[in-house]
Design a protein around this motif. Sequence first.
Motif, mmCIF file in Angstrom:
data_model
loop_
_atom_site.group_PDB
_atom_site.id
_atom_site.type_symbol
_atom_site.label_atom_id
_atom_site.label_comp_id
_atom_site.label_asym_id
_atom_site.label_seq_id
_atom_site.Cartn_x
_atom_site.Cartn_y
_atom_site.Cartn_z
ATOM 1 N N TRP A 185 19.999 -25.864 17.822
ATOM 2 C CA TRP A 185 19.742 -26.507 16.534
ATOM 3 C C TRP A 185 18.353 -26.114 16.040
ATOM 4 N N SER A 186 18.157 -26.202 14.759
ATOM 5 C CA SER A 186 16.851 -25.868 14.188
ATOM 6 C C SER A 186 16.764 -26.452 12.789
ATOM 7 N N ILE A 187 15.541 -26.522 12.286
ATOM 8 C CA ILE A 187 15.325 -26.875 10.881
ATOM 9 C C ILE A 187 15.393 -25.588 10.082
ATOM 10 N N SER A 188 16.019 -25.646 8.919
ATOM 11 C CA SER A 188 16.169 -24.456 8.092
ATOM 12 C C SER A 188 14.827 -23.772 7.850
ATOM 13 N N THR A 189 14.821 -22.445 7.953
ATOM 14 C CA THR A 189 13.608 -21.680 7.636
ATOM 15 C C THR A 189 13.614 -21.210 6.184
ATOM 16 N N THR A 190 14.592 -21.686 5.379
ATOM 17 C CA THR A 190 14.640 -21.315 3.961
ATOM 18 C C THR A 190 13.370 -21.752 3.249
ATOM 19 N N VAL A 191 12.915 -22.964 3.552
ATOM 20 C CA VAL A 191 11.680 -23.483 2.964
ATOM 21 C C VAL A 191 10.738 -23.840 4.106
ATOM 22 N N ARG A 192 9.806 -22.947 4.403
ATOM 23 C CA ARG A 192 8.938 -23.154 5.565
ATOM 24 C C ARG A 192 7.847 -24.180 5.307
ATOM 25 N N ASN A 193 7.477 -24.343 4.061
ATOM 26 C CA ASN A 193 6.460 -25.338 3.716
ATOM 27 C C ASN A 193 7.134 -26.518 3.034
ATOM 28 N N PRO A 194 7.069 -27.710 3.620
ATOM 29 C CA PRO A 194 7.776 -28.856 3.032
ATOM 30 C C PRO A 194 7.315 -29.209 1.637
ATOM 31 N N GLN A 244 15.366 -27.286 21.902
ATOM 32 C CA GLN A 244 16.336 -26.801 20.915
ATOM 33 C C GLN A 244 17.715 -26.540 21.500
ATOM 34 N N SER A 245 17.794 -26.446 22.810
ATOM 35 C CA SER A 245 19.090 -26.185 23.458
ATOM 36 C C SER A 245 19.739 -27.462 23.982
ATOM 37 N N LEU A 246 19.089 -28.607 23.782
ATOM 38 C CA LEU A 246 19.693 -29.890 24.179
ATOM 39 C C LEU A 246 20.705 -30.267 23.103
ATOM 40 N N LEU A 247 21.963 -30.076 23.396
ATOM 41 C CA LEU A 247 23.018 -30.257 22.400
ATOM 42 C C LEU A 247 23.788 -31.557 22.591
ATOM 43 N N ASP A 248 23.646 -32.155 23.769
ATOM 44 C CA ASP A 248 24.363 -33.397 24.079
ATOM 45 C C ASP A 248 23.377 -34.349 24.755
ATOM 46 N N PHE A 249 23.136 -35.490 24.128
ATOM 47 C CA PHE A 249 22.117 -36.396 24.644
ATOM 48 C C PHE A 249 22.457 -36.942 26.026
ATOM 49 N N THR A 250 23.722 -36.966 26.381
ATOM 50 C CA THR A 250 24.090 -37.446 27.716
ATOM 51 C C THR A 250 23.580 -36.506 28.808
ATOM 52 N N CYS A 251 23.164 -35.301 28.422
ATOM 53 C CA CYS A 251 22.612 -34.328 29.384
ATOM 54 C C CYS A 251 21.081 -34.379 29.440
ATOM 55 N N ALA A 265 11.380 -22.687 16.730
ATOM 56 C CA ALA A 265 10.494 -23.666 17.370
ATOM 57 C C ALA A 265 9.239 -23.897 16.543
ATOM 58 N N ASP A 266 8.604 -22.822 16.084
ATOM 59 C CA ASP A 266 7.386 -22.957 15.272
ATOM 60 C C ASP A 266 7.662 -23.806 14.040
ATOM 61 N N ASN A 267 8.778 -23.518 13.374
ATOM 62 C CA ASN A 267 9.111 -24.245 12.154
ATOM 63 C C ASN A 267 9.449 -25.703 12.448
ATOM 64 N N THR A 268 10.212 -25.930 13.514
ATOM 65 C CA THR A 268 10.624 -27.288 13.864
ATOM 66 C C THR A 268 9.422 -28.148 14.254
ATOM 67 N N ILE A 269 8.529 -27.606 15.068
ATOM 68 C CA ILE A 269 7.333 -28.361 15.479
ATOM 69 C C ILE A 269 6.495 -28.716 14.254
ATOM 70 N N ARG A 270 6.357 -27.752 13.341
ATOM 71 C CA ARG A 270 5.579 -27.983 12.124
ATOM 72 C C ARG A 270 6.153 -29.165 11.336
ATOM 73 N N TYR A 271 7.469 -29.210 11.213
ATOM 74 C CA TYR A 271 8.108 -30.299 10.465
ATOM 75 C C TYR A 271 8.065 -31.613 11.241
ATOM 76 N N PHE A 272 8.312 -31.555 12.544
ATOM 77 C CA PHE A 272 8.302 -32.786 13.344
ATOM 78 C C PHE A 272 6.928 -33.463 13.306
ATOM 79 N N ARG A 273 5.873 -32.657 13.221
ATOM 80 C CA ARG A 273 4.528 -33.236 13.176
ATOM 81 C C ARG A 273 4.311 -34.083 11.922
#
Length: 591
Positions: free
Chosen positions: A6-15, A200-207, A258-266
Amino acid sequence: MNKKVWSISTTVRNPERLKDFLATLSEMDGRAWDGLAQMEFQARLIKNRVYGFSNSQFYNGLDKNLIKLIDNPNNEISLDKAMEIFEAKNYEDPAMRGRTSFKPLEKIGLATIENKFIKITDLGRDFLLDKLDLGELYLKSFLKWQYPNPVDKEFADAKIYNIKPFIATLHLINEVNQICKNKGLKAKGISKLEFTIFAQSLLDFTCLKTQAQNLIDFRTELGKIKDYKKEQEFIDNYINNFFADFQNATFKNLKDYADNTIRYFRLTRLIYIRGGGYYIDLEPRRSVEIRNLLTSFNATADDFTKDEYKKYICDKNLPILPWQDKQNEILDNLKCEIKELEKSLNLKETFVIQSDELESQITELRAYRGELLNLILKARFENLDNIDKVIEALKNINKLDIKPSIALEKYINLALNIINDAIKIKPNSLFGDDNEIIFTAPANRPDIECFYDGFNSICEVTILSGRNQWYNEGQPVMRHLREFENVSAKEDNYCIFIAPKIHRDTLNTFWIANKYEYEGKKQKIIPLNIAQIIEILTAVKTAKADKKMISHIKFKNLLDFIIKDVEISQNCDEWMAKIPVKILSYKESLI
């Protein structure tokens, strides 16, 4: 199985750009979302200069007249011309471009397609009217984001996906920290590499527990390797094996995601970066919020119909945050933290809360905490070794662990604090609770505002050096200075413009504004390159080492001398050639 990370779209890198995308879409609110509308949306993004212009490849395939139209930001692009530009790109699936640009807006609930018609949601309207804090917007959106969901067809298989990615990331970091504490190891969050592989590879929370243990095992094995080449071989082999059955998991993709996701999560301010930018951890200053969130929300996906899910993600009142009834505790924690900060600065309690509402009081105290952290930052750079760190960072601005544009705003802010006895240096970047920049300043505000006894100033920085520097910075810089002049309490107001190097077109634009006018009145814009800022810092360091007082008046004299040279210069090149001489005189006056 067709597994994907999973990832956040890189279409718009700056929110911040999402607002421009949404404002453009709002021009079509209520229209049928068919192929023609999808192409028109993309054309309108071109018309509004929101899409394509920062990328030199966008010009490929365009004739000279279209390039000439685009190249001057003062030219208005009609919708017909924008469609001509769009069609000239000869995209294989042109309507898909509009759908791709729409997707990030839909994903966080700012817009939706209702009965095949475009609809800007109440959440989107609040965002356009600046009624929403960007961090609050993304926090609520990320708390609702899940896979599978009825909107994202790529992640629709419930046998593979059962995850709310943001919540799962918080749980993963917490689980790893708990394992470390139980083993008597330092809890430090997870590294960027570990995030890239395991979050990013955790696809099922039970795992979750299995994934956390895999991460710890990877960290342990990697820690045993002391040879750099063997370390890289181990990482490469691990990634190749770990992601063997994933579709979109090349190392480049994983790192970009990862770079994009961390940026958004922050933006949520629930995670922060520690260890010199190497580790992602839970934000200790939001411990009340995080504790209640982890207790109240697991990260398994909920069951929704398509209509239910779209309605849910667009509801600005949902989810109800689990710390709503804990605001007194949050406020008390803030007061304790502020008391310690004031004590470290030898300050008496001076801050008076203005609001009667708890939520507003918390916002006020967090802003005040930021001011105290800036004072601590300024005091820290009385240490000459720390000045050297800023100089080295500016010399290597493109080689640091953080994005160059963010790095430049960060270290120019520090440089301005070092240079003299400013009353206040106020960056407009988006900051986390750790006082580290998350994103650069928004487009409608100066990058940094500077307040002195004798004058005021703004500072605008850019990492751009080519002609796109003029396109992106010329008009906005002059507009920001004029707006600042209109509200400034001082008669003398300046703008210091800093870039790796100053492009000729940018220089000429500022020379004209200084010598003649911008909107009917002369301005005072001083263009400096990074090397010249380093020269000034080096001289300041020498003066401080000799225990000499450094007054902002001398700095004002430098700015005035540079501006006076505009009047006696025949052109911008002649003016530019005189700036190094003025800097040399300023350095000599310090030393």
